[in-house]
Design a protein around this motif. Structure first.
Motif, PDB file in Angstrom:
ATOM      1  N   HIS A  82      -0.556  -5.693  -8.600  1.00  0.00           N
ATOM      2  CA  HIS A  82       0.106  -6.667  -7.717  1.00  0.00           C
ATOM      3  C   HIS A  82      -0.839  -7.760  -7.216  1.00  0.00           C
ATOM      4  O   HIS A  82      -1.018  -7.936  -6.011  1.00  0.00           O
ATOM      5  CB  HIS A  82       0.770  -5.976  -6.525  1.00  0.00           C
ATOM      6  CG  HIS A  82       1.994  -5.211  -6.901  1.00  0.00           C
ATOM      7  ND1 HIS A  82       3.204  -5.802  -7.170  1.00  0.00           N
ATOM      8  CD2 HIS A  82       2.184  -3.879  -7.091  1.00  0.00           C
ATOM      9  CE1 HIS A  82       4.094  -4.877  -7.498  1.00  0.00           C
ATOM     10  NE2 HIS A  82       3.504  -3.696  -7.469  1.00  0.00           N
ATOM     11  N   HIS A 184       9.707   1.261  -5.431  1.00  0.00           N
ATOM     12  CA  HIS A 184       8.384   1.605  -4.905  1.00  0.00           C
ATOM     13  C   HIS A 184       8.496   2.670  -3.823  1.00  0.00           C
ATOM     14  O   HIS A 184       9.499   2.751  -3.129  1.00  0.00           O
ATOM     15  CB  HIS A 184       7.724   0.360  -4.287  1.00  0.00           C
ATOM     16  CG  HIS A 184       7.198  -0.604  -5.304  1.00  0.00           C
ATOM     17  ND1 HIS A 184       7.704  -1.863  -5.466  1.00  0.00           N
ATOM     18  CD2 HIS A 184       6.214  -0.473  -6.227  1.00  0.00           C
ATOM     19  CE1 HIS A 184       7.034  -2.478  -6.430  1.00  0.00           C
ATOM     20  NE2 HIS A 184       6.132  -1.655  -6.918  1.00  0.00           N
ATOM     21  N   HIS A 213       7.046   0.533 -12.491  1.00  0.00           N
ATOM     22  CA  HIS A 213       6.432   0.823 -11.193  1.00  0.00           C
ATOM     23  C   HIS A 213       7.343   1.815 -10.478  1.00  0.00           C
ATOM     24  O   HIS A 213       8.518   1.931 -10.803  1.00  0.00           O
ATOM     25  CB  HIS A 213       6.285  -0.451 -10.367  1.00  0.00           C
ATOM     26  CG  HIS A 213       5.165  -1.337 -10.829  1.00  0.00           C
ATOM     27  ND1 HIS A 213       4.403  -2.087  -9.976  1.00  0.00           N
ATOM     28  CD2 HIS A 213       4.666  -1.560 -12.074  1.00  0.00           C
ATOM     29  CE1 HIS A 213       3.484  -2.758 -10.681  1.00  0.00           C
ATOM     30  NE2 HIS A 213       3.643  -2.457 -11.951  1.00  0.00           N
TER      31      HIS A 213
HETATM   32 ZN   LIG Z   1       4.349  -1.905  -7.972  1.00  0.00          ZN
END
Ligand SMILES: [Zn+2]
Length: 287
Positions: A82, A184, A213
Motif C-alpha cells: 500500500h 481487509h 488482500h
Molecule cells: Zn491491503
C-alpha cells in the motif's frame, strides 16, 4: 536470498500456488515470518505497509528486512505494501526494496492508470516489480483503502474484468490486486466471494498473476478456490498479529516475576511463527 516478486509469482503461476505477502512491523515478527518460510521451505514476500510508518519507520525497518532476506535460505522479496504516495515509493526504492505496490485505486480509473504507469516506468528501470490495484477493498484503516460509501454494497468496489485488462495493458504492472469479496482485517460476517467474477478476470488476463488482500480469516476451501482461480499472492497479517494476544496475556499473568521484554518477544515470536507457517502451508497445499 533477496529476489523480486515477479520471479516468485511466475513460479507460483507455473505450479498453481500462492506466495504469502506478510507485513513485518518489528524484528520479532520479521524473524517469525522468515523462520516459518524456512521451515516450510517456501518463498515469502516480506512486506512493509506505508500505514505502519508510525510503528516501524521504513528507514529503520527496511534495512532490517533486507538483511533478513539476504540471510534467508529461501527466496524472499522485499515489498512495499500500500504505497499510497509517490514520495514514499521513491523512499522504498532508495532503500533497496525489490517490489512495490502502487496503490492509487482511490482515484478515478484514468488517474489510477496515469499515476501507476509513471511508477512502473521508474521501478522497472531499477528491476523492481510493481503490484497495481484496480477495484477496491473497503477498509476503515486510513492508508489501506476507502470505507464503502453510505448505502453501497461490496459490489460497488469490485474489479470489472474488461477494465482490469485495460488497466494492466496501459500501466504495465507485473501483478494486480483484484476485488471480488475479500476485505481487509477481521471478517465480521461470512465472506461472500464472487468466483464467477474471479474467473472472468482470469479469462480477461490469462496467466497473469492476480493478488488478493485480506487473506486472514478465509476458510481453507475458499483460499484454495481463489488459488485455483489464479490468485498468486495472498496478503496475510491480521490473524498473525492479533491471535497471540490472548496467550501472551496469560503468559505475563502467570509469570512469577515480571518477565523481561525480550522474553515476551521470544514467546510472541513462537506464536506468530506458528500462524505464519500455517498461512504459508495453506497457500502451498491445495487440499
Ligand atoms: Zn491491503
Amino acid at each position: 536470498m533477496l529476489v523480486n516478486t515477479k520471479e516468485l509469482l511466475n513460479d507460483a503461476e507455473k505450479n498453481n500456488y500462492a506466495v504469502a505477502g506478510i507485513n513485518t512491523t518489528s524484528l520479532t515478527m520479521l524473524r517469525a515470518v522468515i523462520e516459518a518460510a524456512e521451515e516450510e521451505n517456501m518463498p515469502v514476500i516480506l512486506s512493509h505497509a506505508q500505514l505502519h510508518e508510525p510503528y516501524a519507520p521504513i528507514e529503520m525497518m527496511g534495512p532490517l528486512m533486507k538483511a533478513a532476506a539476504q540471510r534467508a535460505s529461501v527466496p524472499c522479496a522485499l515489498h512495499l505494501d500500500h504505497g499510497t504516495t509517490e514520495t514514499y515509493i521513491y523512499k522504498a526504492l532508495s532503500l533497496g526494496f525489490t517490489s512495490v505496490m502502487a496503490d492509487f485505486a482511490r482515484f478515478s480509473f484514468e488517474e489510477n492508470v496515469q499515476r501507476t504507469k509513471k511508477m512502473v516506468e521508474v521501478c522497472h528501470e531499477k528491476g523492481v516489480s510493481v503490484e497495481g490495484e484496480y477495484g477496491e477493498m473497503p477498509s476503515n484503516v486510513e492508508g489501506q483503502g476507502r470505507a464503502l460509501p453510505e448505502g453501497k454494497t461490496l459490489e460497488y468496489f469490485f474489479t470489472k474484468p474488461e477494465k482490469a485488462a485495460e488497466y494492466v495493458g496501459k500501466t504495465g504492472v507485473d501483478s494486480l490486486v483484484v476485488s471480488f469479496g475479500s476485505v481487509h482485517g477481521i471478517y465480521i460476517e461470512k465472506p461472500q466471494m464472487d468466483y464467477e467474477r474471479l474467473s472472468a478476470i482470469r479469462k480477461a488476463l490469462p496467466d497473469f498473476p492476480l493478488v488478493m488482500h485480506g487473506g486472514s480469516g478465509l476458510s481453507e476451501e475458499d483460499t484454495w478456490r481463489c488459488i485455483d482461480g489464479g490468485i498468486r499472492k495472498i496478503n496475510y497479517y491480521t490473524y498473525m498479529a492479533c491471535e497471540p494476544a490472548k496467550q501472551l496475556t496469560g503468559y505475563i499473568a502467570d509469570s512469577e516475576k515480571p518477565p523481561y521484554f525480550h522474553e515476551i518477544c521470544e514467546y510472541a515470536r513462537e506464536l506468530m511463527k506458528e500462524k505464519a507457517a500455517y498461512a504459508v502451508r495453506l497457500f502451498k497445499n491445495r487440499g
